[in-house]
Write an enzyme that holds these catalytic residues in place. Sequence first.
Site, PDB file in Angstrom:
ATOM      1  N   GLU A   1       0.832  -1.213   0.000  1.00 29.95           N
ATOM      2  CA  GLU A   1       0.000   0.000   0.000  1.00 29.95           C
ATOM      3  C   GLU A   1       0.862   1.257   0.000  1.00 29.95           C
ATOM      4  OE1 GLU A   1      -2.783  -0.898  -1.019  1.00 29.95           O
ATOM      5  OE2 GLU A   1      -4.162  -0.276   0.566  1.00 29.95           O
TER       6      GLU A   1
ATOM      7  N   THR B   1      -6.591   8.458  -4.882  1.00 26.45           N
ATOM      8  CA  THR B   1      -6.562   8.480  -3.423  1.00 26.45           C
ATOM      9  C   THR B   1      -5.775   9.683  -2.928  1.00 26.45           C
ATOM     10  OG1 THR B   1      -6.651   6.084  -3.400  1.00 26.45           O
ATOM     11  CG2 THR B   1      -6.013   7.149  -1.359  1.00 26.45           C
TER      12      THR B   1
END
Lengths: 315, 315
Positions: free
Chosen positions: B130, B183
């Site tokens: 991530e 994001t």
Amino acid sequence: MEKKIKVFAPATVANVGPGFDIFGLALEGIGDELEVSLRDDSQIKILPIEGYEDLPTDPSLNVAGVAIQSMLDELDSQQGFEIVIKKRVMPGSGLGSSASSSAAAVYAANELLGRPFSKKELVPFAMEGEKATSGKAHADNVTPSLLGGFTLVRSYTPLDVVSIPFPAELYVAVVHPQIEVKTSDSKRILKREVALDMAISQWGNVAGLVTGLACGDFDLIGRSLEDRIVEPIRSVLIPGYEDAKQHALASGALGCSISGSGPSIFALTEGKAMAEKVAQAFDKYYTDLGIEHKVYISGINAEGAKTINKLTEKV
Amino acid sequence: MEKKIKVFAPATVANVGPGFDIFGLALEGIGDELEVSLRDDSQIKILPIEGYEDLPTDPSLNVAGVAIQSMLDELDSQQGFEIVIKKRVMPGSGLGSSASSSAAAVYAANELLGRPFSKKELVPFAMEGEKATSGKAHADNVTPSLLGGFTLVRSYTPLDVVSIPFPAELYVAVVHPQIEVKTSDSKRILKREVALDMAISQWGNVAGLVTGLACGDFDLIGRSLEDRIVEPIRSVLIPGYEDAKQHALASGALGCSISGSGPSIFALTEGKAMAEKVAQAFDKYYTDLGIEHKVYISGINAEGAKTINKLTEKV
């Protein structure tokens, strides 16, 4: 219909670590006792309170009177009451003293009036009592005092109070160092803004605490009993707070934080024996420090406000 | 010891209403599939990703490579792997696309290496994947993708991930309007400070949601699925968000919010039939609006990352 009733509503620990303004739990053994009777007129009469002669007996100023009046207003009733308050929760202790009286008062009046409301429906009336003393209609102490158990005030608009399941072996050790912290002072020093990352950490702990309670995971309860927002600010008003907390943790407490706005400090434990050990550690610490104090140990009171006895004389 | 394995790790919904950065849930049916095999050398080789030829195959840039490398570093291992990624979760959907690849990669490598780690112990490695894509080692998608179910990231320091019980009849309807929300853009518009009263309302909802999940109280789940902090800011990036939400609620959804950082929108329902009804409402709305979209319905995937099949050839 009973004419007179003697009731008990427990002291409470509000906030319970990360749950500032939302969580509360009810204690066993400690709480206010009220004797409430129906009068033949419309007067609400509060007798002088033994040991607390400075507390108001004017029903528009006394929390019990205000709470009952708000209930009567809702019912559009002119019923009068006579109220004897036996105060066992010391005002300013952080153990929900005013909430205990407010909860007991509306519980008693509701019983004497033939129970027009459920316990949950009594919460808004008891909140009016809180408003009379603190200026804000808090629900975090009156809810557990009325309902018992471990409670959540999810929302105020609309009011939404929820009971959270908890393991039977959850115990509480409390120490009340007898110094005065006024709720209004204690609120004033809080900041109105919090850093987003701190808020996230706080709701992580809130979620962990509820999960731990619901699953009976004591270790998770302990890890989650962390308040990074309010405790660092309020604890400075409580002499010896950090040391007392360290003693509690070293004695096996799952976690430890401030009860309500303080100065009482509570610790959660798994089982009664551990609560006794933690209470002893609290006691020794404040004895050595030379600060007058009281300690309590308690399970979670699942019942909340209750009738002690009633006089079944017909009216 | 197997030489080759085919695995699946599910797509996920992160945040889940009030639980910004802490809650996540795993979906059924939708997720990435990886074929991972042991190599005879120390190279990590990622084959070009069908349909997503712009995703990096350099193992130091690809989330699967980064995640496996961090695991190998912990093991002090030089083992090489060959990885075929079958991407089924569209990048930028808000359904944990990178997390699904990262989770599948570490799950597969762990199986091939004889399972040196538990699934929970794999979370930090998947988090490194991530980090490679978003710059921050988030755990809110990789945790449910690995463990399945409804998960909580209580704390990052130390990392503490917790499974929250949930009722079997909890279903999810998702719509992915195919517009791009990065994001990093979506994080940037969030404020760094929140008003204390908003934070309190948020942790009230967090506590309500966990209580509702643990007690199977669908009404409470619905009342608690409210995000007053992040949703009002992020929803402006999603065309038609408010209307889509109203359609979901009007179709019987318990609640509705943004999946991760969007643009996908999810709704929770009691039972599959209701999820189908909500998915139809989503579909109709975005069809009428002329925005390309996909809809999904799913139960909560209790299993998380799993083996589809293995080649049991001995090495």
